[in-house]
Design a protein around this motif. Structure first.
Motif, PDB file in Angstrom:
ATOM      1  N   GLU A 313      -5.923  -9.703   5.109  1.00 60.00           N
ATOM      2  CA  GLU A 313      -4.667  -9.077   4.419  1.00 60.00           C
ATOM      3  C   GLU A 313      -4.356  -8.070   5.244  1.00 60.00           C
ATOM      4  OE1 GLU A 313      -6.594  -7.821   0.672  1.00 60.00           O
ATOM      5  OE2 GLU A 313      -6.676  -9.815  -0.111  1.00 60.00           O
ATOM      6  N   ASN A 314      -2.890  -7.755   4.852  1.00 59.88           N
ATOM      7  CA  ASN A 314      -2.254  -6.501   5.582  1.00 59.88           C
ATOM      8  C   ASN A 314      -3.093  -5.319   5.182  1.00 59.88           C
ATOM      9  OD1 ASN A 314      -0.165  -8.003   6.762  1.00 59.88           O
ATOM     10  ND2 ASN A 314       0.821  -8.155   5.011  1.00 59.88           N
ATOM     11  N   LEU A 315      -3.327  -4.547   6.050  1.00 66.31           N
ATOM     12  CA  LEU A 315      -4.109  -3.260   5.877  1.00 66.31           C
ATOM     13  C   LEU A 315      -3.231  -2.308   4.950  1.00 66.31           C
ATOM     14  CD1 LEU A 315      -6.404  -1.194   6.201  1.00 66.31           C
ATOM     15  CD2 LEU A 315      -5.348  -0.426   8.244  1.00 66.31           C
ATOM     16  N   HIS A 316      -1.960  -2.367   5.143  1.00 69.84           N
ATOM     17  CA  HIS A 316      -1.049  -1.697   4.317  1.00 69.84           C
ATOM     18  C   HIS A 316      -0.463  -2.582   3.600  1.00 69.84           C
ATOM     19  CE1 HIS A 316       2.014   1.002   2.824  1.00 69.84           C
ATOM     20  NE2 HIS A 316       1.695   1.990   3.508  1.00 69.84           N
ATOM     21  N   ARG A 317      -0.355  -2.664   2.340  1.00 67.76           N
ATOM     22  CA  ARG A 317       0.022  -3.781   1.607  1.00 67.76           C
ATOM     23  C   ARG A 317       1.772  -3.889   1.283  1.00 67.76           C
ATOM     24  NH1 ARG A 317      -3.982  -6.538  -0.866  1.00 67.76           N
ATOM     25  NH2 ARG A 317      -2.535  -8.375  -0.626  1.00 67.76           N
ATOM     26  N   ALA A 318       2.340  -2.902   1.759  1.00 64.92           N
ATOM     27  CA  ALA A 318       3.886  -2.934   1.682  1.00 64.92           C
ATOM     28  C   ALA A 318       4.301  -4.069   2.873  1.00 64.92           C
ATOM     29  CB  ALA A 318       4.230  -1.417   2.140  1.00 64.92           C
ATOM     30  N   TYR A 319       3.377  -4.414   3.724  1.00 64.74           N
ATOM     31  CA  TYR A 319       3.830  -5.487   4.559  1.00 64.74           C
ATOM     32  C   TYR A 319       3.631  -6.957   4.190  1.00 64.74           C
ATOM     33  CZ  TYR A 319       4.285  -1.420   7.707  1.00 64.74           C
ATOM     34  OH  TYR A 319       4.739  -0.065   8.125  1.00 64.74           O
ATOM     35  N   ASP A 320       3.125  -6.995   2.946  1.00 65.26           N
ATOM     36  CA  ASP A 320       2.946  -8.320   2.256  1.00 65.26           C
ATOM     37  C   ASP A 320       4.524  -9.158   2.247  1.00 65.26           C
ATOM     38  OD1 ASP A 320       0.453  -7.603   2.314  1.00 65.26           O
ATOM     39  OD2 ASP A 320       0.236  -7.727   0.028  1.00 65.26           O
ATOM     40  N   GLY A 321       4.497 -10.155   2.735  1.00 69.97           N
ATOM     41  CA  GLY A 321       5.626 -10.983   2.494  1.00 69.97           C
ATOM     42  C   GLY A 321       6.709 -10.623   3.872  1.00 69.97           C
ATOM     43  N   LEU A 322       6.379  -9.819   4.462  1.00 65.95           N
ATOM     44  CA  LEU A 322       7.112  -9.643   5.598  1.00 65.95           C
ATOM     45  C   LEU A 322       7.589 -10.650   6.416  1.00 65.95           C
ATOM     46  CD1 LEU A 322       8.745  -7.318   7.174  1.00 65.95           C
ATOM     47  CD2 LEU A 322       6.891  -6.812   8.527  1.00 65.95           C
ATOM     48  N   ARG A 323       6.253 -11.202   6.931  1.00 67.99           N
ATOM     49  CA  ARG A 323       6.392 -12.473   7.787  1.00 67.99           C
ATOM     50  C   ARG A 323       5.954 -13.655   7.037  1.00 67.99           C
ATOM     51  NH1 ARG A 323       3.955  -8.669  11.065  1.00 67.99           N
ATOM     52  NH2 ARG A 323       5.087  -8.255  13.065  1.00 67.99           N
ATOM     53  N   PRO A 324       6.099 -15.085   7.353  1.00 66.48           N
ATOM     54  CA  PRO A 324       5.965 -15.992   6.570  1.00 66.48           C
ATOM     55  C   PRO A 324       4.220 -16.268   6.679  1.00 66.48           C
ATOM     56  CG  PRO A 324       6.680 -16.710   8.743  1.00 66.48           C
ATOM     57  CD  PRO A 324       7.014 -15.382   8.556  1.00 66.48           C
ATOM     58  N   GLY A 490      10.073   2.808   2.821  1.00 66.30           N
ATOM     59  CA  GLY A 490       9.969   2.540   1.457  1.00 66.30           C
ATOM     60  C   GLY A 490       9.526   3.486   0.777  1.00 66.30           C
ATOM     61  N   ALA A 491       9.671   3.651  -0.546  1.00 65.44           N
ATOM     62  CA  ALA A 491       9.191   4.798  -1.404  1.00 65.44           C
ATOM     63  C   ALA A 491       7.914   5.133  -1.373  1.00 65.44           C
ATOM     64  CB  ALA A 491       9.762   4.557  -2.831  1.00 65.44           C
ATOM     65  N   ASP A 492       7.026   4.108  -1.425  1.00 64.85           N
ATOM     66  CA  ASP A 492       5.509   4.309  -1.583  1.00 64.85           C
ATOM     67  C   ASP A 492       4.898   4.116  -0.197  1.00 64.85           C
ATOM     68  OD1 ASP A 492       5.783   4.496  -4.191  1.00 64.85           O
ATOM     69  OD2 ASP A 492       5.663   2.373  -4.565  1.00 64.85           O
ATOM     70  N   HIS A 493       5.596   3.927   0.943  1.00 65.53           N
ATOM     71  CA  HIS A 493       4.861   3.625   2.121  1.00 65.53           C
ATOM     72  C   HIS A 493       3.865   4.942   2.581  1.00 65.53           C
ATOM     73  CE1 HIS A 493       4.177   3.084   6.419  1.00 65.53           C
ATOM     74  NE2 HIS A 493       4.437   1.764   6.478  1.00 65.53           N
ATOM     75  N   ARG A 494       4.733   6.085   2.597  1.00 68.21           N
ATOM     76  CA  ARG A 494       3.924   7.032   3.156  1.00 68.21           C
ATOM     77  C   ARG A 494       2.584   7.558   2.260  1.00 68.21           C
ATOM     78  NH1 ARG A 494       7.595  12.272   4.494  1.00 68.21           N
ATOM     79  NH2 ARG A 494       8.344  10.680   5.973  1.00 68.21           N
ATOM     80  N   ALA A 495       2.546   7.244   0.917  1.00 63.83           N
ATOM     81  CA  ALA A 495       1.448   7.880   0.110  1.00 63.83           C
ATOM     82  C   ALA A 495       0.341   6.940   0.694  1.00 63.83           C
ATOM     83  CB  ALA A 495       1.807   7.640  -1.320  1.00 63.83           C
ATOM     84  N   GLU A 496       0.556   5.329   0.670  1.00 70.54           N
ATOM     85  CA  GLU A 496      -0.472   4.549   0.995  1.00 70.54           C
ATOM     86  C   GLU A 496      -0.961   4.972   2.530  1.00 70.54           C
ATOM     87  OE1 GLU A 496      -3.276   1.446   0.805  1.00 70.54           O
ATOM     88  OE2 GLU A 496      -1.894   2.633  -0.789  1.00 70.54           O
ATOM     89  N   ALA A 497       0.007   5.278   3.171  1.00 65.97           N
ATOM     90  CA  ALA A 497      -0.373   5.437   4.515  1.00 65.97           C
ATOM     91  C   ALA A 497      -1.318   6.450   4.840  1.00 65.97           C
ATOM     92  CB  ALA A 497       1.022   5.590   5.617  1.00 65.97           C
ATOM     93  N   ARG A 498      -1.147   7.700   4.045  1.00 66.22           N
ATOM     94  CA  ARG A 498      -2.007   8.730   4.056  1.00 66.22           C
ATOM     95  C   ARG A 498      -3.692   8.385   3.457  1.00 66.22           C
ATOM     96  NH1 ARG A 498       2.487  11.742   2.044  1.00 66.22           N
ATOM     97  NH2 ARG A 498       1.998  11.537   0.042  1.00 66.22           N
ATOM     98  N   LYS A 499      -3.527   7.546   2.672  1.00 63.50           N
ATOM     99  CA  LYS A 499      -4.928   6.979   2.375  1.00 63.50           C
ATOM    100  C   LYS A 499      -5.585   6.282   3.261  1.00 63.50           C
ATOM    101  CE  LYS A 499      -3.559   6.337  -2.600  1.00 63.50           C
ATOM    102  NZ  LYS A 499      -3.368   5.400  -3.726  1.00 63.50           N
ATOM    103  N   ILE A 500      -4.763   5.582   4.087  1.00 59.88           N
ATOM    104  CA  ILE A 500      -5.285   4.755   5.179  1.00 59.88           C
ATOM    105  C   ILE A 500      -5.838   5.653   6.375  1.00 59.88           C
ATOM    106  CG2 ILE A 500      -4.622   3.104   7.027  1.00 59.88           C
ATOM    107  CD1 ILE A 500      -2.815   1.728   4.968  1.00 59.88           C
ATOM    108  N   VAL A 501      -4.967   6.672   6.405  1.00 59.37           N
ATOM    109  CA  VAL A 501      -5.518   7.635   7.728  1.00 59.37           C
ATOM    110  C   VAL A 501      -6.799   8.233   7.241  1.00 59.37           C
ATOM    111  CG1 VAL A 501      -4.862   9.940   8.587  1.00 59.37           C
ATOM    112  CG2 VAL A 501      -3.069   8.277   8.513  1.00 59.37           C
TER     113      VAL A 501
END
Length: 534
Positions: A313-324, A490-501
């Motif tokens: 799975e995408n590590l950052h779920r905001a990228y789900d559905g980006l590619r087929p 995207g609105a929630d991208h940065r918050a999720e990225a901080r958790k990943i960092v």
């Protein structure tokens, strides 16, 4: 199903020769095919009789990231391990089947005092298998000792202090090889299956590195004594990297040598360099870079250890559905994927790298990054499918390095810089004279040097029998940047990225390989987001 499993001729006792022994310590070799610096073997031998086993698991080799070239290297290492264990007095027993039934079969004949092995950061299949083994040992009352083999820390709570701990761990003394192993079982299963036995499809790899302990030691020594002097400058280009890189990565993957042995040999070589000579300075810089990449080896494996889902799975779920997804790939997607796999994309430098990988089972890290970037950005292919194809090509496939890098180079981690490698510019930069391209693409022999990296511009291109580029790389790269940039806004991208960092990013307490210049190199490596390039 254990179609090839060796079974005893006597039903009452698996190992009649071992009747004098009340209990056995089972040492389960996995991706640690050596007797040197093997803590489970040393600890088990200090506590009683040892039965060393290796389990060839057909279901593992049927996984989509496995290939015959990997098994061929592993089989070389097994043959070497067989020889070394026999010299100690107790042969290696090779079973073919599933781990739990194999252990259960042994337990029917003897009380198992303990099961000993190294921890493994493998793929999803080995993770599930180890969970089944853990359930079996709990139910059977067997103690399973899993010892660390690398700097990867299981159940890590925080990355703070991780790099210092790695440095300390690599510096501690290597485990001593037992002087002898008393014979507790003879006549057991010792045949190494062939790739055909395991149902693996033909996988020609004419220039694959041979495996085994002797090869690992010779490769390490030649790198530290001769080949590695210009490693820092030559590891980026495939023209020079095949000789100047250490080429130890498959040996580390299959454990014919330990990372600790390599780290200590590197440090010893650095200390032995004469001071203040031009040659020594070149060596110092290269060995500093090499040491740093040993650290990054474990840094990336730690990512998969902490988040096994990133294999799928995408590590950052905001990228789900980006590619087929694979099941949703169009005919155009499938055609592009096939062209990529065959090394027929129409981009000479990309195709040369793919064909070199086909024939050698190895290519340098920068080219691995470029291939993944090209497939993900320019061809817009799903990273999982491209990642599986490349995994099968790599003799040194290490899931803990491979899948974090696949996502990093595909732009789906949410925390790494987006790198869209220009496939034409890379050819001009890394192979300016066309030596590498001409070696692997003989169909371009007639193309003048000035057109070699862009043969479609040559007036005679139609007569070459070489495909035109399957995409407009400038337009495709631009479209990829736009698509990923939109996700990042995207609105929630940065918050999720901080958790990943917080969970996965490296810290500034980089390992201290021995010198101030080493520490500066590690800081540069951190900033550049480089990775394992052995």
């Amino acid at each position: 199903m254990c179609a090839l499993m060796w079974l005893p001729h006597r039903k009452d006792r698996l190992y009649p020769e071992a009747e004098g022994w009340a209990v056995l310590n089972i040492v389960w070799f996995k991706r640690d095919l050596r007797v040197q610096d093997h803590a489970p073997l040393a600890e088990a031998a200090a506590r009683g009789p040892v039965l060393p086993i290796y389990i060839v698991e057909p279901e593992f080799w049927a996984q989509p990231d496995s290939a015959a070239r990997q098994w061929a290297f592993a089989a070389d290492c097994l043959a070497s391990l067989q020889k070394d264990l026999a010299a100690l007095g107790q042969p290696l027993h090779i079973f073919v089947g599933e781990a739990v039934p194999v252990l259960q079969t042994i337990a029917q004949s003897h009380k198992i005092s303990a099961l000993w092995s190294h921890e493994e950061t493998g793929n999803g299949w080995t993770f599930a298998r180890d969970r089944r083994v853990a359930e079996w040992v709990r139910a059977s009352g067997v103690v399973w000792h899993e010892l660390r083999q690398t700097g990867v820390v299981r159940r890590l709570k925080s990355r703070n202090g991780w790099a210092r701990a790695w440095d300390a761990d690599m510096a501690r003394p290597v485990s001593q090889t037992p002087a002898a192993l008393p014979l507790v079982a003879a006549g057991g299963p010792q045949r190494i299956p062939t790739a055909r036995d395991l149902g693996l499809r033909d996988d020609p790899c004419p220039h694959r590195q041979p495996g085994g302990r002797a090869q690992a030691i010779a490769t390490l020594h030649s790198f530290l004594a001769q080949r590695g002097r210009d490693y820092r400058f030559q590891m980026s280009s495939p023209v020079t990297a095949f000789d100047s890189s250490s080429r130890l990565s498959p040996h580390i993957t299959w454990g014919s040598i330990s990372l600790r042995e390599i780290a200590q040999a590197t440090s010893s070589r650095m200390r032995a360099l004469p001071p203040n000579t031009p040659d020594a300075k070149r060596w110092q810089g290269s060995l500093t870079s090499f040491f740093g990449r040993q650290h990054w080896h474990c840094h990336f494996m730690q990512k998969l250890e902490d988040a096994p889902r990133l294999e799928f799975e995408n590590l950052h779920r905001a990228y789900d559905g980006l590619r087929p997804l694979a099941k949703d790939m169009s005919q155009t997607d499938l055609a592009r994927f096939e062209a990529f796999c065959e090394g027929g994309t129409g981009f000479p430098f990309v195709d040369a790298c793919l064909r070199a990988l086909r024939d050698h089972g190895w290519i340098n890290f920068r080219m691995r990054a470029m291939l993944m970037s090209f497939a993900s950005y320019h061809l817009w292919l799903p990273w999982r499918e491209t990642g599986l194809f490349l995994a099968r090509r790599f003799v040194d496939y290490e899931p803990g390095i491979h899948w974090p890098q696949v996502q990093m180079q595909s732009g789906t981690t949410g925390i790494n810089t987006m790198r869209v490698y220009n496939p034409v510019k890379q050819g001009y930069d890394q192979d300016p004279k066309g030596r590498f391209v001409r070696r692997f693409l003989p169909e371009l022999a007639a193309v003048p040097d000035a057109f070699l990296h862009e043969p479609w511009l040559w007036p005679g291109a139609a007569q070459l029998g070489y495909p035109a580029p399957i995409v407009d790389h400038i337009a495709a790269g631009r479209a990829a940047r736009v698509a990923l940039s939109a996700v990042r806004k995207g609105a929630d991208h940065r918050a999720e990225a901080r958790k990943i960092v917080k969970k996965h990013a490296s810290r500034k307490d980089a390992p201290k390989p021995r010198t101030a210049s080493s520490r500066r190199a590690n800081q540069r490596t951190d900033q550049a987001q480089l990775a394992f390039d052995l």
